[in-house]
Design an enzyme around this catalytic site. Structure first.
Site, short mmCIF file in Angstrom:
data_model
loop_
_atom_site.label_atom_id
_atom_site.label_comp_id
_atom_site.label_asym_id
_atom_site.label_seq_id
_atom_site.Cartn_x
_atom_site.Cartn_y
_atom_site.Cartn_z
N GLU A 249 78.42 51.51 3.99
CA GLU A 249 78.96 51.47 2.81
C GLU A 249 79.13 53.08 1.88
O GLU A 249 79.55 53.04 1.38
CB GLU A 249 79.54 50.01 1.83
CG GLU A 249 79.85 49.44 2.06
CD GLU A 249 79.35 47.87 1.48
OE1 GLU A 249 78.55 47.58 0.45
OE2 GLU A 249 79.96 46.54 1.46
N GLU B 86 64.44 40.96 18.69
CA GLU B 86 64.15 40.78 17.98
C GLU B 86 62.15 40.48 18.39
O GLU B 86 61.79 40.85 17.52
CB GLU B 86 63.99 40.24 16.70
CG GLU B 86 63.84 38.48 16.56
CD GLU B 86 63.73 38.06 15.65
OE1 GLU B 86 63.30 37.14 15.26
OE2 GLU B 86 65.07 37.53 15.45
#
Length: 271
Positions: free
Chosen positions: A81, A112
């Site tokens: 953004e 992960e």
């Protein structure tokens, strides 16, 4: 010895399936109300990090977020953004997630747990000593994040950790720790809830304050935002009209001619 994770402690509520929808939502909302208060308590820590990060970014440093699952997705959201909101180039703020782009939508098993993968992905971006590495892990124990932060420390990067557990491994290795202690989740262990909300608030604060510091906001306006749709053109035209004291149509024409609020205002001032 295993860390006693607050984020894994049992919910304050039980028999959730027996609650009415209204009771469920009311309880979740009650839990959520404590999140901004938890973030408020660590504003000094966030401040210290942003002030140091801004120095590096003014020298050309970039901001990298790393996380797995919800944490990784939130980092990518915040990073993605920044270009449309503040008009910065792609790559100034980068979000990385364990498992790569596929993991944005679909869980990638075991990614992960790879302690080397995070740093390997950072190296693909030619990380240098001016760059800033922020590990995001509600648990504070994600190997993908820990390995990257450890190696970033050795490489001379500024590092930070955003977590929701006190005294976690991430808190101990990051140069700046931002630990928002929001307590047990409404659904036990579901850190997409309060922990995710806290992380989102912290990321908003970090990126917005940095962009203000980099001159991407004037007054309270996003003067470099990208004009990527009709709504933003209208918003920008209103800003130009207000700043220059002209009518909307003239302001819109200036905005479309120059391509940004900042340039349109400067262009008008030079006519």
């Amino acid at each position: 010895m295993l860390l006693n994770k607050i984020t894994e402690q049992s919910s304050h509520y039980d028999n959730l399936e027996k609650l009415s929808v209204a009771e469920q939502l009311t309880a979740m909302n009650k839990e959520d109300q404590g999140v901004p208060l938890a973030v408020e308590k660590i504003i000094p820590e966030i401040t210290a990090f942003v002030e140091e990060a801004l120095v590096r970014m003014k020298k050309g440093g970039r901001l990298f977020y790393l996380g797995a699952g919800t944490s990784g997705r939130l980092g990518i959201l915040d990073a993605s953004e920044c270009p449309p909101t503040f008009g910065v180039e792609q790559g100034l703020v980068v979000g990385l997630i364990a498992g790569g782009d596929t993991a944005i939508r679909i869980a990638v098993e075991n990614a992960e747990d790879n302690r080397d993968l995070g740093w390997e992905e950072l190296e693909k971006h030619d990380v240098n000593s001016n760059d800033i590495i922020v590990g995001i892990a509600a648990s504070g124990t994600t190997p993908y994040v820990l390995g990257a932060v450890e190696k970033a420390n050795v490489a001379g990067n500024l590092t930070a950790g955003i977590t929701c557990n006190p005294d976690s491994p991430l808190s101990k290795i990051a140069q700046h720790t931002m630990a928002a202690i929001v307590g047990p989740e409404f659904v036990t262990g579901s850190t997409r809830l309060k922990s995710g909300t806290a992380q989102k608030l912290i990321l908003n604060m970090i990126s917005t304050s940095l962009m203000i510091g980099l001159g991407k906001v004037e007054g309270n306006k996003m003067v470099d935002m990208q004009l990527s749709n009709a709504k933003l053109v209208i918003r920008g035209a209103k800003m130009v009209a207000e700043q220059c004291g002209i009518d909307f149509e003239e302001a819109k024409a200036l905005l479309l001619k120059y391509g940004s609020v900042r340039k349109a205002v400067l262009g008008y001032g030079n006519t």
